[in-house]
Design a protein around this motif. Structure first.
Motif, PDB file in Angstrom:
ATOM      1  N   THR A  90       0.754  -1.281  -0.009  1.00 62.60           N
ATOM      2  CA  THR A  90      -0.035   0.035   0.028  1.00 62.60           C
ATOM      3  C   THR A  90       0.845   1.231   0.085  1.00 62.60           C
ATOM      4  O   THR A  90       2.016   1.203   0.812  1.00 62.60           O
ATOM      5  N   VAL A  91       0.492   2.168  -0.784  1.00 61.43           N
ATOM      6  CA  VAL A  91       1.430   3.459  -0.770  1.00 61.43           C
ATOM      7  C   VAL A  91       0.110   4.586  -0.702  1.00 61.43           C
ATOM      8  O   VAL A  91      -0.972   4.733  -1.391  1.00 61.43           O
ATOM      9  N   ILE A  92       0.405   5.572   0.041  1.00 63.59           N
ATOM     10  CA  ILE A  92      -0.359   6.602   0.333  1.00 63.59           C
ATOM     11  C   ILE A  92       0.248   7.970  -0.051  1.00 63.59           C
ATOM     12  O   ILE A  92       1.323   8.261   0.341  1.00 63.59           O
ATOM     13  N   PHE A  93      -0.546   8.607  -0.759  1.00 68.04           N
ATOM     14  CA  PHE A  93      -0.122   9.894  -1.501  1.00 68.04           C
ATOM     15  C   PHE A  93      -1.261  11.016  -0.798  1.00 68.04           C
ATOM     16  O   PHE A  93      -2.206  10.695  -0.672  1.00 68.04           O
ATOM     17  N   THR A  94      -0.590  12.338  -0.817  1.00 71.45           N
ATOM     18  CA  THR A  94      -1.441  13.373  -0.998  1.00 71.45           C
ATOM     19  C   THR A  94      -2.231  13.482  -2.312  1.00 71.45           C
ATOM     20  O   THR A  94      -1.298  13.208  -3.341  1.00 71.45           O
ATOM     21  N   ALA A  95      -3.243  14.071  -2.394  1.00 68.76           N
ATOM     22  CA  ALA A  95      -4.100  14.534  -3.811  1.00 68.76           C
ATOM     23  C   ALA A  95      -4.692  15.491  -3.432  1.00 68.76           C
ATOM     24  O   ALA A  95      -5.050  16.192  -2.651  1.00 68.76           O
ATOM     25  N   ASP A  96      -5.007  16.184  -4.808  1.00 70.30           N
ATOM     26  CA  ASP A  96      -5.949  17.439  -4.599  1.00 70.30           C
ATOM     27  C   ASP A  96      -7.519  17.141  -3.844  1.00 70.30           C
ATOM     28  O   ASP A  96      -8.140  16.205  -4.319  1.00 70.30           O
ATOM     29  N   LEU A  97      -7.435  18.137  -2.898  1.00 72.25           N
ATOM     30  CA  LEU A  97      -8.679  17.778  -2.006  1.00 72.25           C
ATOM     31  C   LEU A  97      -9.935  18.103  -2.749  1.00 72.25           C
ATOM     32  O   LEU A  97     -11.013  17.312  -2.603  1.00 72.25           O
ATOM     33  N   ASN A  98      -9.914  19.173  -3.668  1.00 73.71           N
ATOM     34  CA  ASN A  98     -11.356  19.627  -4.111  1.00 73.71           C
ATOM     35  C   ASN A  98     -11.524  18.193  -5.163  1.00 73.71           C
ATOM     36  O   ASN A  98     -12.676  17.894  -5.618  1.00 73.71           O
ATOM     37  N   LYS A  99     -10.552  17.782  -5.808  1.00 71.13           N
ATOM     38  CA  LYS A  99     -10.662  16.904  -7.098  1.00 71.13           C
ATOM     39  C   LYS A  99     -11.374  15.561  -6.334  1.00 71.13           C
ATOM     40  O   LYS A  99     -12.372  15.004  -6.914  1.00 71.13           O
ATOM     41  N   LEU A 100     -10.904  15.131  -5.015  1.00 66.60           N
ATOM     42  CA  LEU A 100     -11.312  14.069  -4.213  1.00 66.60           C
ATOM     43  C   LEU A 100     -12.902  14.362  -3.930  1.00 66.60           C
ATOM     44  O   LEU A 100     -13.559  13.419  -4.059  1.00 66.60           O
ATOM     45  N   ARG A 101     -13.255  15.543  -3.507  1.00 65.35           N
ATOM     46  CA  ARG A 101     -14.630  15.677  -3.166  1.00 65.35           C
ATOM     47  C   ARG A 101     -15.531  15.656  -4.466  1.00 65.35           C
ATOM     48  O   ARG A 101     -16.683  15.066  -4.158  1.00 65.35           O
ATOM     49  N   GLU A 102     -15.086  16.076  -5.593  1.00 66.10           N
ATOM     50  CA  GLU A 102     -15.769  16.024  -6.854  1.00 66.10           C
ATOM     51  C   GLU A 102     -16.060  14.538  -7.155  1.00 66.10           C
ATOM     52  O   GLU A 102     -17.127  14.401  -7.606  1.00 66.10           O
ATOM     53  N   LEU A 103     -15.325  13.796  -6.797  1.00 66.80           N
ATOM     54  CA  LEU A 103     -15.307  12.315  -7.175  1.00 66.80           C
ATOM     55  C   LEU A 103     -16.321  11.752  -6.152  1.00 66.80           C
ATOM     56  O   LEU A 103     -16.702  10.557  -6.571  1.00 66.80           O
ATOM     57  N   MET A 104     -16.422  12.006  -5.069  1.00 65.18           N
ATOM     58  CA  MET A 104     -17.593  11.468  -4.137  1.00 65.18           C
ATOM     59  C   MET A 104     -18.817  11.749  -4.292  1.00 65.18           C
ATOM     60  O   MET A 104     -19.214  13.000  -4.269  1.00 65.18           O
ATOM     61  N   PRO A 105     -19.932  10.743  -4.226  1.00 63.82           N
ATOM     62  CA  PRO A 105     -21.185  11.348  -4.534  1.00 63.82           C
ATOM     63  C   PRO A 105     -21.750  12.365  -3.208  1.00 63.82           C
ATOM     64  O   PRO A 105     -21.094  12.170  -2.219  1.00 63.82           O
ATOM     65  N   ALA A 106     -22.731  13.110  -3.761  1.00 62.51           N
ATOM     66  CA  ALA A 106     -23.125  14.196  -2.465  1.00 62.51           C
ATOM     67  C   ALA A 106     -23.740  13.430  -1.325  1.00 62.51           C
ATOM     68  O   ALA A 106     -23.480  13.964  -0.081  1.00 62.51           O
ATOM     69  N   GLN A 107     -24.314  12.068  -1.587  1.00 57.33           N
ATOM     70  CA  GLN A 107     -24.933  11.618  -0.499  1.00 57.33           C
ATOM     71  C   GLN A 107     -23.951  11.046   0.340  1.00 57.33           C
ATOM     72  O   GLN A 107     -24.062  10.884   1.803  1.00 57.33           O
TER      73      GLN A 107
END
Length: 315
Positions: A90-107
């Protein structure tokens, strides 16, 4: 692509051998499985005595304390699903926070949020699994997940991450989950509401590293290559880790599922020199590039673990 249609038993992470397949029906889907394999014979409920006979080198003491229950997850199955002999990196990276939110359903976002480790940056975990012997025969899997807070709890960014790490109780939202057998794909999509698709995944070892090649399902060409070092400071102290996920089921309702892992051999590193991630123009590479990966936060090398995957339930 014939190896995708004829699931293979794995002799280990570095090699597989062809076996004869047969077709079964799961929720109306025709699925090829290993003829005479565990799933063909027992449909996720093999007696531990059978496992002990077929794999005498596997320690089954933990599984003896776990009770399976018959469940309806779009088809009849048993929970938890047992994974007797496995390895992962497993490798853990930082990533763009706004992009991650866009990819998650509002629900989902109403219940959980990506952890913000510093302004504008969240975390994703890229994991390569080699399930060498399990209730679903054997297969390889790649998980790409957003690390989130626990549903119903506040998110305090790095403090929440530290809390999860100290308790070995992690939460996430799964973005991508390719597998290399149709059995794993159908069970995962229908039974666990997970974003699985079928493609080639080569997981093998060299003297010093683990090399994982993920093929593009459309072109058959190498899409993503992950190469990680075998760490020398392995601990044999048993470590119990829970990984939970939040998602949406076939009826549009929020669900949660989890897997508990018994890590028998493990080590970690924060050195970026331990990891090489090579991206191409393939579909998964393009998706990963869109996350704007940054600093590698942690690398986990787990050459030996066992796991119990529990069926999802309403959140």
């Amino acid at each position: 692509m014939s190896f995708l249609l004829n699931p293979a038993w794995a002799d280990g992470p570095s090699q597989t051998r062809q076996t004869e397949s047969t077709t079964i029906s799961i929720a109306g889907h025709d699925v090829p499985v290993v003829k005479g394999g565990l799933y063909d014979r027992y449909r996720s409920n093999p007696p531990l005595s059978v496992i002990a006979s077929e794999a005498p080198d596997v320690d089954l003491s933990w599984f003896k304390g776990l009770k399976k229950e018959k469940v309806d997850i779009g088809f009849e199955s048993y929970s938890p699903n047992f994974y007797y002999k496995n390895s992962r990196v497993t490798v853990i990276f930082t990533a763009d926070l706004n992009k991650l939110r866009e990819l998650m359903p509002a629900q989902v976002l109403e219940k959980v949020q990506p952890l913000q480790v510093w302004p504008g940056r969240g975390l994703v975990a890229l994991t390569a699994y080699a399930y060498d012997y399990c209730d679903n025969d054997s297969y390889n899997e790649i998980g790409l997940s957003v690390i989130t807070n626990r549903p119903g709890s506040s998110s305090f960014g790095p403090l929440t991450l530290m809390s999860q790490a100290m308790s070995n109780d992690f939460w996430g939202y799964v973005l991508k989950l390719p597998v290399n057998t149709e059995l794993a794909r159908v069970r995962g999509v229908i039974g666990y509401n997970l974003p699985k698709w079928l493609t080639g995944i080569n997981y093998h070892e060299t003297d010093n590293s683990i090399v994982v090649e993920i093929l593009d399902s459309q072109t058959g060409k190498i899409d993503v290559t992950l190469e990680t070092k075998k760490l020398a400071n392995l601990s044999s102290k048993v470590s119990m880790v829970t990984n939970s996920f939040t998602n949406i089921d076939q009826q549009g309702k929020l669900t949660t599922g989890h897997a508990t892992s018994r890590q028998l051999s493990h080590a970690s590193s924060t050195s970026s020199e331990a990891v090489s991630l090579i991206l191409t123009e393939g579909s998964l590479s393009t998706f990963i590039k869109s996350l704007d990966l940054g600093k590698m936060v942690k690398y986990e090398y787990v050459p030996e673990f066992q796991s119990a995957l529990y069926s999802p339930r309403p959140l």
